[in-house]
Design a protein around this motif. Structure first.
Motif, short mmCIF file in Angstrom:
data_model
loop_
_atom_site.label_atom_id
_atom_site.label_comp_id
_atom_site.label_asym_id
_atom_site.label_seq_id
_atom_site.Cartn_x
_atom_site.Cartn_y
_atom_site.Cartn_z
N GLN A 112 133.55 -60.53 -73.83
CA GLN A 112 134.65 -61.37 -73.38
C GLN A 112 134.13 -62.66 -72.75
OE1 GLN A 112 137.96 -60.66 -73.73
NE2 GLN A 112 137.54 -58.74 -74.79
N TYR A 113 133.04 -62.54 -72.01
CA TYR A 113 132.44 -63.73 -71.40
C TYR A 113 131.85 -64.64 -72.48
CZ TYR A 113 132.79 -61.13 -66.99
OH TYR A 113 133.26 -60.43 -65.90
N GLU A 114 131.22 -64.03 -73.47
CA GLU A 114 130.64 -64.80 -74.55
C GLU A 114 131.72 -65.51 -75.36
OE1 GLU A 114 128.40 -61.92 -76.71
OE2 GLU A 114 126.94 -61.61 -75.09
N ALA A 115 132.86 -64.84 -75.53
CA ALA A 115 133.98 -65.45 -76.25
C ALA A 115 134.49 -66.69 -75.51
CB ALA A 115 135.11 -64.44 -76.41
N GLY A 116 134.56 -66.58 -74.19
CA GLY A 116 134.98 -67.73 -73.39
C GLY A 116 134.01 -68.89 -73.53
N LYS A 117 132.73 -68.58 -73.59
CA LYS A 117 131.71 -69.62 -73.73
C LYS A 117 131.83 -70.31 -75.09
CE LYS A 117 126.73 -70.32 -73.08
NZ LYS A 117 125.42 -69.64 -72.80
N VAL A 118 132.09 -69.52 -76.14
CA VAL A 118 132.27 -70.06 -77.49
C VAL A 118 133.48 -71.00 -77.53
CG1 VAL A 118 132.88 -69.48 -79.88
CG2 VAL A 118 131.13 -68.16 -78.66
N GLY A 120 134.42 -72.85 -75.25
CA GLY A 120 134.15 -74.04 -74.46
C GLY A 120 134.63 -73.96 -73.03
N PHE A 121 134.97 -72.74 -72.57
CA PHE A 121 135.41 -72.57 -71.19
C PHE A 121 134.22 -72.54 -70.24
CE2 PHE A 121 139.41 -70.01 -72.60
CZ PHE A 121 140.02 -71.21 -72.98
N THR A 122 134.45 -73.03 -69.03
CA THR A 122 133.44 -72.86 -67.98
C THR A 122 133.50 -71.42 -67.50
OG1 THR A 122 134.97 -73.44 -66.20
CG2 THR A 122 133.77 -75.26 -67.25
N LYS A 123 132.53 -71.01 -66.67
CA LYS A 123 132.54 -69.64 -66.15
C LYS A 123 133.80 -69.37 -65.34
CE LYS A 123 127.55 -68.80 -65.94
NZ LYS A 123 126.39 -68.47 -65.06
N MET A 124 134.25 -70.38 -64.57
CA MET A 124 135.45 -70.23 -63.77
C MET A 124 136.68 -70.10 -64.65
SD MET A 124 136.14 -70.00 -60.52
CE MET A 124 134.82 -70.87 -59.67
N GLN A 125 136.78 -70.94 -65.68
CA GLN A 125 137.92 -70.87 -66.60
C GLN A 125 137.94 -69.55 -67.36
OE1 GLN A 125 137.02 -74.48 -68.80
NE2 GLN A 125 138.76 -75.57 -67.88
N THR A 126 136.76 -69.09 -67.76
CA THR A 126 136.67 -67.80 -68.46
C THR A 126 137.18 -66.67 -67.58
OG1 THR A 126 134.76 -68.54 -69.75
CG2 THR A 126 135.10 -66.17 -69.58
N PHE A 127 136.79 -66.71 -66.31
CA PHE A 127 137.19 -65.64 -65.40
C PHE A 127 138.70 -65.63 -65.20
CE2 PHE A 127 138.17 -64.06 -61.13
CZ PHE A 127 137.64 -62.77 -61.23
N PHE A 128 139.29 -66.81 -64.90
CA PHE A 128 140.71 -66.84 -64.57
C PHE A 128 141.62 -66.76 -65.79
CE2 PHE A 128 139.04 -68.59 -60.56
CZ PHE A 128 139.78 -67.85 -59.66
#
Length: 211
Positions: A112-118, A120-128
């Protein structure tokens, strides 16, 4: 009888205040505690782990007594009993919520974190945007159980002399030489827990609807 019910209602209002104020402070406080507990930095992780172990490993009744009396004996500072109850119960429940949050966050697959990175989300955006909505759904049942327990734990406030529902029931039972006030207190606690259960059931239903 009417006077007894009125007295019980007044005690219930105190219990409800303790309940809501404890939730108000403990729910958000649990998040930074969970973050510290999961941190890779040992300066954050180790103290958080020890703190959570102590709080979760000792009875709430002892924590109430400590929070109320310790400041006076150590720093010669005193404050009112109601504030002591809120502080002690908020810290106690924050520790339990922190572990619930941690369990929920760590249950999310790394993908899920890797998907957020793909995306283009930041770590904060991925989390929220990605992680937090899934965490909320997963931790809701455990959180609901803790909230129900909190309703009953408000009775421990009478340990340091706060006149909440259970203390009022005890005093009324002693004065009237009757167990009726204790029975009524049980009814009040049951109603409050039923309301909490109903609210969480509705929230779960809403989350299932938007799944």
């Amino acid at each position: 009888m009417d006077k007894l019910i009125l007295t019980m209602l007044e005690g219930s209002l105190v219990s409800i205040k303790i309940f809501f104020l404890t939730l108000l402070f403990s729910l958000p406080l649990g998040l930074p505690l969970a973050a510290a507990r999961m941190s890779k930095n040992p300066l954050l992780r180790v103290p958080a782990k020890i703190f959570l172990l102590i709080v979760r490993g000792t009875p709430l009744i002892l924590q109430l007594i400590f929070v109320y009396f310790a400041p006076y004996y150590i720093f010669k500072i005193s404050y009112d009993r109601f504030t002591a109850v809120i502080v002690a119960m908020s810290i106690n429940y924050a520790a339990y919520f922190a572990e619930i949050y941690r369990g929920g966050i760590e249950s999310i697959p790394k993908g899920q974190y890797e998907a957020g990175k793909v995306l283009g989300f930041t770590k904060m955006q991925t989390f929220f945007r990605i992680i937090l909505p899934q965490v909320i759904k997963r931790i809701l049942p455990a959180t609901g159980n803790e909230v129900i327990t909190l309703v009953k734990d408000t009775a421990l406030a009478q340990t340091i002399g706060v006149s909440e529902l259970f203390r009022v029931a005890q005093n009324s039972a002693s004065r009237l030489f009757s167990t009726t006030p204790i029975f009524l207190a049980g009814v009040f606690y049951f109603i409050m827990n039923w309301i909490v259960s109903f609210v969480f059931a509705r929230i779960e239903k809403k989350l299932d609807y938007y799944k």
